[in-house]
Design a protein around this motif. Structure first.
Motif, mmCIF file in Angstrom:
data_model
loop_
_atom_site.group_PDB
_atom_site.id
_atom_site.type_symbol
_atom_site.label_atom_id
_atom_site.label_comp_id
_atom_site.label_asym_id
_atom_site.label_seq_id
_atom_site.Cartn_x
_atom_site.Cartn_y
_atom_site.Cartn_z
ATOM 1 N N VAL A 26 7.968 24.092 -5.077
ATOM 2 C CA VAL A 26 8.728 23.964 -6.321
ATOM 3 C C VAL A 26 8.258 22.727 -7.082
ATOM 4 O O VAL A 26 8.266 21.627 -6.529
ATOM 5 N N PRO A 27 7.854 22.872 -8.342
ATOM 6 C CA PRO A 27 7.594 21.670 -9.151
ATOM 7 C C PRO A 27 8.887 20.875 -9.302
ATOM 8 O O PRO A 27 9.954 21.463 -9.514
ATOM 9 N N VAL A 28 8.803 19.569 -9.179
ATOM 10 C CA VAL A 28 10.009 18.744 -9.279
ATOM 11 C C VAL A 28 10.707 18.954 -10.621
ATOM 12 O O VAL A 28 11.940 18.969 -10.702
ATOM 13 N N THR A 29 9.926 19.166 -11.679
ATOM 14 C CA THR A 29 10.524 19.357 -13.006
ATOM 15 C C THR A 29 11.293 20.663 -13.128
ATOM 16 O O THR A 29 12.044 20.845 -14.087
ATOM 17 N N ALA A 30 11.117 21.589 -12.164
ATOM 18 C CA ALA A 30 11.823 22.871 -12.209
ATOM 19 C C ALA A 30 13.131 22.836 -11.425
ATOM 20 O O ALA A 30 13.843 23.837 -11.370
ATOM 21 N N ILE A 31 13.459 21.701 -10.812
ATOM 22 C CA ILE A 31 14.708 21.577 -10.060
ATOM 23 C C ILE A 31 15.836 21.212 -11.018
ATOM 24 O O ILE A 31 15.770 20.183 -11.708
ATOM 25 N N ALA A 32 16.869 22.056 -11.076
ATOM 26 C CA ALA A 32 18.013 21.793 -11.956
ATOM 27 C C ALA A 32 19.026 20.878 -11.280
ATOM 28 O O ALA A 32 19.594 19.985 -11.914
ATOM 29 N N SER A 33 19.273 21.095 -9.983
ATOM 30 C CA SER A 33 20.196 20.246 -9.229
ATOM 31 C C SER A 33 19.998 20.509 -7.741
ATOM 32 O O SER A 33 19.390 21.508 -7.351
#
Length: 215
Positions: free
Chosen positions: A106-113
């Motif tokens: 998972v790209p870190v920027t794609a993590i919502a929470s």
């Protein structure tokens, strides 16, 4: 005369008692002010320290977490929630063991929470002394190029919800090329149904079909 002398003899003692109380009060006030100032400085230093902590540092701490509480839950920007343990962290990505979802990047920027047990929230806020693993210096593109080399079939979940299954043919600086074919099949020209160029910025998460977790 005796009364006057008696009163004069008592005066220094009375003044001495009052001065002792005065200095005691001063010392108490100074001590209280010093403690308050030190607490304020400690609080400000803690705020400053926390302001420098990156999310990837906190994710790194979760690799070695005691798995006695609940499993972390990663909400991705496409609406997916992955209950998974962290198995690796790069400069801008995290590798997860998603259980039935398999190995996931998972790209870190794609993590919502991220939902975490409270003890992990507190522990990750104070990262251990820096890790020196090579993977922590690898970017998302490096991982995608390694997948190209291994010829691993993948399922790419885009941020807007669409899913692309197939084999990544090549990975550039900020995008990848994927040959589309049915999941679980080998990439053969006859099996390929199309090709897509996908910017990394549009990727929510990548499942490595049948691959071991990245570490």
């Amino acid at each position: 005369m005796d009364n006057f002398s008696s009163g004069r003899d008592q005066l220094p003692y009375a003044l001495g008692v009052r001065w002792e109380n005065f200095f005691d009060d001063l010392e108490g006030q100074l001590a209280a002010e010093w403690e308050a100032e030190r607490a304020a400085l400690d609080t400000e230093a803690e705020r400053l320290r926390l302001s420098r902590v990156a999310l990837r540092e906190r994710l790194s701490v979760l690799i070695d977490r005691e798995r006695t509480g609940g499993v972390p839950a990663f909400e991705i920007v496409d609406g997916t929630v992955l209950s998974a343990e962290v198995t690796g962290v790069g400069s801008d990505w995290v590798a997860l063991d998603g259980g039935t979802a398999g190995a996931v990047v998972v790209p870190v920027t794609a993590i919502a929470s991220i939902a975490l047990p409270h003890e992990d929230v507190l522990r990750s806020a104070r990262p251990a002394a820096g890790r020196t693993g090579l993977s922590e210096r690898m970017g998302f593109g490096f991982v995608m190029r390694d997948i190209v080399r291994r010829r691993i079939t993948v399922t790419v979940h885009l941020t807007h919800g669409r899913v692309l299954s197939g084999t990544i043919d090549r990975a550039g600086a900020e995008h990848l090329d994927i040959a589309l074919h049915e999941p679980g099949t080998v990439r053969r020209a006859a099996e390929v149904t199309g090709h897509r160029l996908v910017p990394f910025s549009s990727i929510g998460w990548v499942r490595l079909d049948g691959a071991a977790a990245l570490r």
